[in-house]
Design an enzyme around this catalytic site. Structure first.
Site, PDB file in Angstrom:
ATOM      1  N   GLY A 128       0.803  -1.220   0.000  1.00 35.26           N
ATOM      2  CA  GLY A 128       0.000   0.000   0.000  1.00 35.26           C
ATOM      3  C   GLY A 128       0.835   1.269   0.000  1.00 35.26           C
ATOM      4  O   GLY A 128       0.299   2.359   0.019  1.00 35.26           O
ATOM      5  N   CYS A 129       2.153   1.125  -0.009  1.00 33.20           N
ATOM      6  CA  CYS A 129       3.043   2.285  -0.064  1.00 33.20           C
ATOM      7  C   CYS A 129       3.552   2.439  -1.489  1.00 33.20           C
ATOM      8  O   CYS A 129       3.945   1.460  -2.110  1.00 33.20           O
ATOM      9  CB  CYS A 129       4.227   2.096   0.880  1.00 33.20           C
ATOM     10  SG  CYS A 129       3.776   2.021   2.610  1.00 33.20           S
ATOM     11  N   GLN A 130       3.534   3.648  -2.000  1.00 39.81           N
ATOM     12  CA  GLN A 130       4.061   3.893  -3.341  1.00 39.81           C
ATOM     13  C   GLN A 130       5.574   3.697  -3.351  1.00 39.81           C
ATOM     14  O   GLN A 130       6.128   3.100  -4.252  1.00 39.81           O
ATOM     15  CB  GLN A 130       3.702   5.303  -3.792  1.00 39.81           C
ATOM     16  CG  GLN A 130       4.125   5.584  -5.216  1.00 39.81           C
ATOM     17  CD  GLN A 130       3.699   6.960  -5.669  1.00 39.81           C
ATOM     18  OE1 GLN A 130       3.322   7.811  -4.875  1.00 39.81           O
ATOM     19  NE2 GLN A 130       3.768   7.180  -6.968  1.00 39.81           N
ATOM     20  N   SER A 131       6.245   4.196  -2.312  1.00 38.45           N
ATOM     21  CA  SER A 131       7.688   3.975  -2.158  1.00 38.45           C
ATOM     22  C   SER A 131       7.893   2.599  -1.547  1.00 38.45           C
ATOM     23  O   SER A 131       6.967   2.021  -0.976  1.00 38.45           O
ATOM     24  CB  SER A 131       8.284   5.022  -1.216  1.00 38.45           C
ATOM     25  OG  SER A 131       8.029   6.313  -1.685  1.00 38.45           O
TER      26      SER A 131
END
Length: 145
Positions: A54-57
């Site tokens: 769920g984290c873009q990074s």
């Protein structure tokens, strides 16, 4: 590595730290600086299993359980996100599963993070908090099993 301060005390300290910084560029700088202080994980911890979904990074989080407390370690490949990881670890690491599960997350709003982060970073922050709470739930279940 005993934490004598409660989660609300640590959260209040963070709120006070952010309040001293008037402008958001200074607050981002503060986040990046605490992120830079985060130690690297063991090389083998940088894998898909430890990635926070769920984290873009890229964000990696690992845990261990010692004396009834969860010790969190984490890292990210993006500097501001690494600062967010450091902030969350400062709050939650070395606390019991119950303390973590019962923690109020309102301090994030009080420091203005949700209002000043991009939607994708906000989603990532939520994903990191969910992962921390999930670990706490899992360790609590192990304790009562």
């Amino acid at each position: 590595m005993t934490n004598t301060r409660s989660i609300p005390e640590i959260q209040e300290e963070i709120v006070e730290d952010f309040a001293m910084l008037e402008e958001w560029p200074d607050k981002y700088e503060y986040l990046m600086n605490i992120g830079k202080q985060l130690p690297r994980l063991r090389e083998e911890a940088y894998n898909e299993e430890n990635k926070v979904r769920g984290c873009q990074s890229n964000v990696w989080m690992i845990t261990r359980f010692e004396d009834g407390k969860i010790i969190f370690e984490g890292d990210s490949d993006a500097l501001i996100v690494k600062g967010l990881v450091a902030l969350l670890l400062k709050v939650f690491s070395n606390h019991s599963p119950d303390e973590i599960l019962n923690a109020d997350m309102g301090f994030l709003e009080r420091i203005g993070l949700q209002a000043h982060l991009s939607a994708t970073r906000n989603n990532g922050l939520s994903a990191m908090v969910k992962q921390i709470k999930f670990y706490a739930l899992a360790y609590k279940a192990k304790m009562t099993a």
